[in-house]
Enzyme design. Sequence first.
Site, PDB file in Angstrom:
ATOM      1  CG  HIS A 163      10.717  56.587 -52.675  1.00 32.92           C
ATOM      2  ND1 HIS A 163      10.835  57.850 -53.224  1.00 32.92           N
ATOM      3  CD2 HIS A 163       9.737  56.670 -51.742  1.00 32.92           C
ATOM      4  CE1 HIS A 163       9.963  58.659 -52.641  1.00 32.92           C
ATOM      5  NE2 HIS A 163       9.286  57.978 -51.743  1.00 32.92           N
ATOM      6  CG  ASP A 187       1.646  46.391 -51.625  1.00 34.69           C
ATOM      7  OD1 ASP A 187       1.171  45.328 -52.041  1.00 34.69           O
ATOM      8  OD2 ASP A 187       2.791  46.498 -51.134  1.00 34.69           O
ATOM      9  CG  ASN A 191       6.513  45.649 -51.250  1.00 33.35           C
ATOM     10  OD1 ASN A 191       5.400  45.941 -50.804  1.00 33.35           O
ATOM     11  ND2 ASN A 191       7.331  46.562 -51.760  1.00 33.35           N
ATOM     12  CG  HIS A 243       8.298  53.626 -48.914  1.00 27.65           C
ATOM     13  ND1 HIS A 243       7.530  53.152 -49.945  1.00 27.65           N
ATOM     14  CD2 HIS A 243       8.133  54.981 -48.925  1.00 27.65           C
ATOM     15  CE1 HIS A 243       6.923  54.178 -50.545  1.00 27.65           C
ATOM     16  NE2 HIS A 243       7.269  55.289 -49.939  1.00 27.65           N
ATOM     17  CD  GLU A 273     -17.795  60.383 -62.939  1.00 22.47           C
ATOM     18  OE1 GLU A 273     -17.248  59.610 -62.110  1.00 22.47           O
ATOM     19  OE2 GLU A 273     -19.036  60.476 -63.065  1.00 22.47           O
ATOM     20  CG  HIS A 276     -26.300  67.188 -60.356  1.00 26.28           C
ATOM     21  ND1 HIS A 276     -26.352  66.585 -59.112  1.00 26.28           N
ATOM     22  CD2 HIS A 276     -26.342  66.176 -61.268  1.00 26.28           C
ATOM     23  CE1 HIS A 276     -26.440  65.269 -59.281  1.00 26.28           C
ATOM     24  NE2 HIS A 276     -26.429  64.998 -60.574  1.00 26.28           N
TER      25      HIS A 276
HETATM   26  C1  LIG Z   1      -2.185  59.294 -54.599  1.00 27.13           C
HETATM   27  C2  LIG Z   1      -0.984  59.157 -53.727  1.00 27.13           C
HETATM   28  N1  LIG Z   1      -1.138  59.119 -52.402  1.00 27.13           N
HETATM   29  C3  LIG Z   1      -0.077  59.056 -51.594  1.00 27.13           C
HETATM   30  C4  LIG Z   1       1.177  59.029 -52.106  1.00 27.13           C
HETATM   31  C5  LIG Z   1       2.385  58.990 -51.182  1.00 27.13           C
HETATM   32  N2  LIG Z   1       3.000  57.659 -51.251  1.00 27.13           N
HETATM   33  C6  LIG Z   1       4.050  57.420 -52.039  1.00 27.13           C
HETATM   34  S1  LIG Z   1       4.531  55.805 -51.997  1.00 27.13           S
HETATM   35  C7  LIG Z   1       3.335  55.436 -50.868  1.00 27.13           C
HETATM   36  C8  LIG Z   1       3.195  54.030 -50.361  1.00 27.13           C
HETATM   37  C9  LIG Z   1       3.074  53.105 -51.476  1.00 27.13           C
HETATM   38  O1  LIG Z   1       3.149  51.806 -51.072  1.00 27.13           O
HETATM   39  P1  LIG Z   1       3.558  50.728 -52.123  1.00 27.13           P
HETATM   40  O2  LIG Z   1       2.886  50.989 -53.384  1.00 27.13           O
HETATM   41  O3  LIG Z   1       3.344  49.409 -51.504  1.00 27.13           O
HETATM   42  O4  LIG Z   1       5.089  51.009 -52.372  1.00 27.13           O
HETATM   43  P2  LIG Z   1       6.321  50.345 -51.620  1.00 27.13           P
HETATM   44  O5  LIG Z   1       6.360  50.899 -50.228  1.00 27.13           O
HETATM   45  O6  LIG Z   1       6.088  48.891 -51.635  1.00 27.13           O
HETATM   46  O7  LIG Z   1       7.482  50.789 -52.422  1.00 27.13           O
HETATM   47  C10 LIG Z   1       2.581  56.557 -50.556  1.00 27.13           C
HETATM   48  C11 LIG Z   1       1.472  56.556 -49.599  1.00 27.13           C
HETATM   49  C12 LIG Z   1       1.312  59.078 -53.499  1.00 27.13           C
HETATM   50  N3  LIG Z   1       2.488  59.068 -54.102  1.00 27.13           N
HETATM   51  N4  LIG Z   1       0.213  59.120 -54.292  1.00 27.13           N
HETATM   52 MG   LIG Z   2       4.432  47.786 -51.173  1.00 22.63          MG
END
Ligand SMILES: Cc1ncc(C[n+]2csc(CCOP(=O)(O)OP(=O)(O)O)c2C)c(N)n1
Ligand SMILES: [Mg+2]
Length: 659
Positions: free
Chosen positions: A27, A154, A184, A258, A403, A465
Amino acid sequence: MAVPIRTLANAIRALAMDAVEAANSGHPGMPMGMADAATILWTEYLKHDPGAPKWPDRDRFVLSAGHGSMLLYALLHLTGYERPTIEDIRNFRQLGSPCAGHPENFLLEGVEATTGPLGQGVAMAVGMAIAERHLNAVYGDDLVDHRTWAIAGDGCLMEGVNHEAAGLAGHLGLGRLNVLWDDNRITIDGATDLSTSEDVEARYRAYGWHVVRCDGLDADSIRAALDEAMADPRPSLIACRTIIGFGAPNKQGTAATHGAALGAEEVAAARVALGWDSPPFEIPEEIGAAWRELGQRGQGAHGEWTARLQASSQAGEYMRRMAGQLPAGFSLGAYTDGLIASPQKVATRKASEMALGAINDLLPETIGGSADLTGSNNTKTKGQNPLTKEDYSGRYIYYGIREFGMAAAMNGMALHGGVIPYGGTFLVFADYCRPAIRLSALQEARVIYVMTHDSIGLGEDGPTHQPVEHLMSLRAMPNLDVYRPADVVETAECWELALAKADGPSLLALTRQNLPQVRTEAGDNLCAKGAYRLRAATAPRKAVLLATGSEVELALATADALEAQGIGADVVSMPCWSLFDAQDAAYRADLLPADALLVSIEAGATFGWERYIGRDGLAIGLDRFGASAPAPDLFKRFGFTAEAIAPRIVAALETQGDQ
Ligand SMILES: Cc1ncc(C[n+]2csc(CCOP(=O)(O)OP(=O)(O)O)c2C)c(N)n1
Ligand SMILES: [Mg+2]
């Protein structure tokens, strides 16, 4: 002449795009967008000493947006940590490199937490900030006086767990926690406006946070925001407006940067745009030297701290706690001796509270808590005061109905060190914190989960439960020791073992209902072997009954019924599968003889018991949801009585005899 921030930051950008290019995976966008903000944080604000990554009073930094791992690897390398080397970075994402796809705390010093599951990094940072304030209250500014920083994306701020964690942080007034948001406006699927319209800043203000915004690509704007955050007594969210993939001229600002290599052409174009003309993995000497020098900024503070530690009368105890060592000779022996002398019939949740009474007196490092079930989980002992905004020295946290936030915060506390967190909820809600339990296990964090109401034995609250598949699903998790003690003595033994396990979590599954004391003789911690013969057959042995928790009592009654018919039956109590699996073959074979019918008795899913009872064994369990009724009625309805089980064993023995 000082090297400009942008040039320093471009070293991060270059390493990130080159490492991702070499691996053809990873990434680049996040490290490239946040490079300036991270450079300023790490070279002007973060208190750390690359020569002493474990220095206890260092600031903690958590890369919650763990997919941007190359940002952290570049920062560690450039500021002068021994690892990762440039070779490690060249091998980003390859077998054997400590530069794993996502940062792993057990692979690299300086990686404070394993991140990647979005949102959990922020929640762990909250836990670290709690641990810092607690230890500060106990040991004072001289020994404990640091901040916790996190970078969140995000995604981190969309995940539900950020709500739980931020709410807790606001409530506890954790002013030394600062979260930089990589604002971003891009995630994997595209622009954030595809899926979200919320006002994140207003939300954080509502939690009681201080919120400040900056241009994440402008050094002075970043500094102004960080200064404001440091000065504010509340936890701070620093919204950094950035451009994902900044520097890649054709792809920046788009989701294309990304999570994929930019491609040779775009990398070449980025080099031109950034004015970076060194070959891949080469940092110009002047820039590398500037980074290393900035990395030494914290040495003075470290030295002063060391002098204060040496002068402190509390140094020994403080360092013992930070090293995660229990006090020499720690044992619950005196407490269990008392139980042997006067046996008790109590629920194991109550037995846990009793054990905690002894533990919390002996171990000042425990910090308990519950997700709003204190009276049900029996997690609070008499001497424990609440940990509050007004008094961080308290050793009990009212986590509220959070939790997942609780479990993730406990991970952060354990990773910070100096404290051993334990926290309670109902076993059925283990599912609400499961992603954090998994990270406890992966990160080798000593977190102790106190999960009560562990079967249909909880009765009237009904199937919503009543855990059914939970024990089995938790046993499937690597490096998690799941304990289901049978009585007050086993509960103490399991607590002792959980506390002794410094490199991973434990989970205690405890009953709501009273259980008789089945252990009546003094001796070793029998739970340490995971399973042991509680009672040997009297008549010639035909069956071995394997039971856990509340069903051990039932196994004893069933064995009585069989013995009355001349059928010998051993009763084996099996509080912890993983510890039993670690015993040698002879021990395991002795408990599970080939010439007897092996019977498992547990009020939960039978899935998995074949492992011990074989294909020809008899599994007494519950492979359906429970029902709402008093516990004795449910046990009867679902066949958990000696009257129901003994004939099934007799029938199985007869069938086997026919073959
Ligand atoms: C709990 C979880 N769900 C899904 C993912 C897969 N995933 C990795 S990065 C991402 C998008 C994240 O977006 P952002 O935080 O805005 O990162 P950016 O694209 O700006 O680097 C996803 C869905 C993950 N790592 N963890
Ligand atoms: Mg982002």
